[in-house]
Enzyme design. Structure first.
Site, PDB file in Angstrom:
ATOM      1  CG  ASN A   1       0.663   3.241  15.446  1.00 14.54           C
ATOM      2  OD1 ASN A   1      -0.294   3.826  15.166  1.00 14.54           O
ATOM      3  ND2 ASN A   1       1.730   3.496  14.711  1.00 14.54           N
TER       4      ASN A   1
ATOM      5  CB  SER B   1      -2.705  -1.106  10.227  1.00 16.53           C
ATOM      6  OG  SER B   1      -1.898  -1.014  11.086  1.00 16.53           O
TER       7      SER B   1
ATOM      8  CB  ALA C   1      -0.745  -0.012   1.230  1.00 17.70           C
TER       9      ALA C   1
ATOM     10  CE  LYS D   1       2.013   6.887  12.473  1.00 18.26           C
ATOM     11  NZ  LYS D   1       2.390   6.174  11.159  1.00 18.26           N
TER      12      LYS D   1
HETATM   13  P1  NAD Z   1       1.522  -3.510   3.185  1.00 17.61           P
HETATM   14  O1  NAD Z   1       1.337  -4.946   3.693  1.00 17.61           O
HETATM   15  O2  NAD Z   1       0.553  -3.049   2.170  1.00 17.61           O
HETATM   16  O3  NAD Z   1       2.795  -3.658   2.205  1.00 17.61           O
HETATM   17  C1  NAD Z   1       4.001  -4.287   2.739  1.00 17.61           C
HETATM   18  C2  NAD Z   1       4.480  -5.130   1.323  1.00 17.61           C
HETATM   19  O4  NAD Z   1       5.778  -5.723   1.722  1.00 17.61           O
HETATM   20  C3  NAD Z   1       3.906  -6.080   0.868  1.00 17.61           C
HETATM   21  O5  NAD Z   1       3.254  -6.026  -0.871  1.00 17.61           O
HETATM   22  C4  NAD Z   1       4.577  -7.347   0.958  1.00 17.61           C
HETATM   23  O6  NAD Z   1       4.249  -8.465  -0.257  1.00 17.61           O
HETATM   24  C5  NAD Z   1       5.919  -6.785   1.049  1.00 17.61           C
HETATM   25  N1  NAD Z   1       6.680  -7.687   1.448  1.00 17.61           N
HETATM   26  C6  NAD Z   1       6.694  -8.919   2.579  1.00 17.61           C
HETATM   27  N2  NAD Z   1       7.915  -9.216   2.895  1.00 17.61           N
HETATM   28  C7  NAD Z   1       8.879  -8.959   1.735  1.00 17.61           C
HETATM   29  C8  NAD Z   1      10.102  -9.101   1.416  1.00 17.61           C
HETATM   30  N3  NAD Z   1      10.920  -9.985   2.330  1.00 17.61           N
HETATM   31  N4  NAD Z   1      10.792  -8.365   0.688  1.00 17.61           N
HETATM   32  C9  NAD Z   1       9.966  -7.494  -0.191  1.00 17.61           C
HETATM   33  N5  NAD Z   1       8.500  -7.301   0.108  1.00 17.61           N
HETATM   34  C10 NAD Z   1       8.107  -7.808   1.055  1.00 17.61           C
HETATM   35  O7  NAD Z   1       1.931  -2.756   4.383  1.00 17.61           O
HETATM   36  P2  NAD Z   1       1.713  -1.091   4.101  1.00 17.61           P
HETATM   37  O8  NAD Z   1       0.292  -0.681   4.534  1.00 17.61           O
HETATM   38  O9  NAD Z   1       2.345  -0.421   2.818  1.00 17.61           O
HETATM   39  O10 NAD Z   1       2.474  -0.733   5.623  1.00 17.61           O
HETATM   40  C11 NAD Z   1       4.168  -0.557   5.284  1.00 17.61           C
HETATM   41  C12 NAD Z   1       4.557   0.118   6.765  1.00 17.61           C
HETATM   42  O11 NAD Z   1       4.283   1.577   6.580  1.00 17.61           O
HETATM   43  C13 NAD Z   1       4.242  -0.573   7.736  1.00 17.61           C
HETATM   44  O12 NAD Z   1       5.250  -0.369   8.896  1.00 17.61           O
HETATM   45  C14 NAD Z   1       2.960   0.289   8.254  1.00 17.61           C
HETATM   46  O13 NAD Z   1       2.762   0.374   9.695  1.00 17.61           O
HETATM   47  C15 NAD Z   1       3.317   1.681   7.816  1.00 17.61           C
HETATM   48  N6  NAD Z   1       2.245   2.543   7.474  1.00 17.61           N
HETATM   49  C16 NAD Z   1       1.273   2.221   6.772  1.00 17.61           C
HETATM   50  C17 NAD Z   1       0.251   3.162   6.663  1.00 17.61           C
HETATM   51  C18 NAD Z   1      -0.849   3.079   5.704  1.00 17.61           C
HETATM   52  O14 NAD Z   1      -1.934   3.576   5.622  1.00 17.61           O
HETATM   53  N7  NAD Z   1      -0.750   1.531   5.170  1.00 17.61           N
HETATM   54  C19 NAD Z   1       0.375   4.613   7.071  1.00 17.61           C
HETATM   55  C20 NAD Z   1       1.301   4.511   7.736  1.00 17.61           C
HETATM   56  C21 NAD Z   1       2.388   3.649   8.008  1.00 17.61           C
END
Ligand code: NAD
Length: 307
Positions: free
Chosen positions: A190, A257, A10, A186
């Site tokens: 969280n 999340s 995402a 943060k």
């Molecule tokens: P997500 O699960 O959508 O994306 C993570 C991606 O990492 C997935 O596509 C997965 O396939 C990939 N992945 C897993 N293992 C891997 C590896 N070994 N090598 C390469 N890719 C790998 O998660 P997200 O929502 O994008 O969140 C990412 C970070 O950002 C987290 O720490 C989350 O807490 C933080 N965050 C998310 C949001 C949000 O709105 N989604 C907002 C702020 C912060």
């Protein structure tokens, strides 16, 4: 600038996609989900925002297929995958690469420092929202801000370069000199809201409308902030509680999340968020009983479906 995004779900797709829209940038998305990588490579990234939907042609590969070092590496896996992702995609990281992490949780900077000098690391927090809607597709509705800073004072110039790059791509970003305090703030936020919603199954408003829920959230914020303060960080209790209280009052139906992960039976980031704060407290000989119980309850719930 040559940019690699390790973990392009995402958030990685949101940041990678917006950066790719700038002609100055050449972005490669690296992700471990083969169907997502294939869709991105063949059909581009479909990004839905409040301005409508765009399809962004973009390079995407599996992490082990990374071949050349990028000028900027953005790490956006969930925090429990940081170490393994960096190891698999290590060809994308050269000795001069800058590495940016905006992941939630504690310990990401230290894991990245296994691969690049600490002065190359820029870290931060973001309130930008994004959801992965399926292979090759994200939705990001609403607004958010990003705050970054260098992991060491001598890296301040790198934080400025990264902030300018993100701002040019329309990702509103400011530089802060005391980034660790923001990261801990943060984590406090969280640790309170993610865990309470994950354990109760309630959205944020459900916790906010109940006195015992608010009181538990306050206790967690007090505990996590006290650990950060003992570590010498300038994290203000009332300032951080005010952000949590505002969310409790205003984010009625929002499911954090960690609750979404539990509902979808996915591994949560508990070990680096509340669990990370508990581990830091234990290392300092401090008791954080409310945070520790909530962290263990989340671990117990996820153990049931991960075993
Ligand atoms: P997500 O699960 O959508 O994306 C993570 C991606 O990492 C997935 O596509 C997965 O396939 C990939 N992945 C897993 N293992 C891997 C590896 N070994 N090598 C390469 N890719 C790998 O998660 P997200 O929502 O994008 O969140 C990412 C970070 O950002 C987290 O720490 C989350 O807490 C933080 N965050 C998310 C949001 C949000 O709105 N989604 C907002 C702020 C912060």
């Amino acid at each position: 600038m040559k940019i690699a995004v390790i973990g392009s779900g995402a958030m990685g797709c949101l940041f990678g996609g917006k950066l790719q829209l700038q002609p100055e940038n050449d972005v490669t998305l690296l992700d471990a989900w083969p169907a997502h990588v294939e869709q991105l490579s063949r059909h581009g990234l479909t990004m839905g925002t409040d301005d409508g939907e765009v399809v962004i042609p973009i390079k995407a590969t599996l992490p082990a297929e990374a071949r050349e070092a990028a000028d900027l590496v953005i790490v956006f896996t969930k925090s429990m995958h940081t170490a393994s992702a960096l190891e698999t995609a290590k060809a994308a990281i050269g000795p001069d690469s800058m590495v940016l992490t905006l992941q939630n949780g504690l310990g990401n900077i230290e894991k990245i420092a296994q691969h690049v000098p600490m002065a190359n690391i820029v870290a931060g927090v973001t309130t930008m929202p994004s959801d992965l809607a399926g292979p090759g597709r994200i939705n990001s509705h609403g607004v958010g801000k990003t705050t970054i800073g260098s992991a060491l004072p001598e890296g301040a110039g790198r934080a400025k370069i990264v902030a300018d790059l993100l701002n040019r791509a329309g990702l509103e970003t400011i530089v802060c000199e005391d980034i660790l305090s923001r990261i801990w703030g943060k984590v406090a936020f969280n640790s309170a809201l993610n865990t309470l919603c994950a354990v109760t199954g309630l959205p944020v408003g459900g916790i906010g409308q109940c006195e015992t829920g608010r009181s538990l959230a306050r206790k967690v914020v007090e505990e996590v902030v006290s650990v950060a303060q003992r570590k010498g960080l300038s994290v203000d209790l009332e300032e951080n509680w005010a952000m949590v209280a505002k969310a409790l009052d205003e984010h009625g139906s929002h499911k954090p999340s960690m609750l979404q992960d539990i509902l979808s039976k996915r591994e949560t980031e508990i070990d680096t968020i509340a669990g990370g704060a508990v581990a830091e407290a234990e290392a300092l000989g401090m008791a954080v009983p409310t945070t520790a119980v909530l962290a263990d309850l989340v671990r117990t719930i996820q153990h049931e479906y991960l075993k």
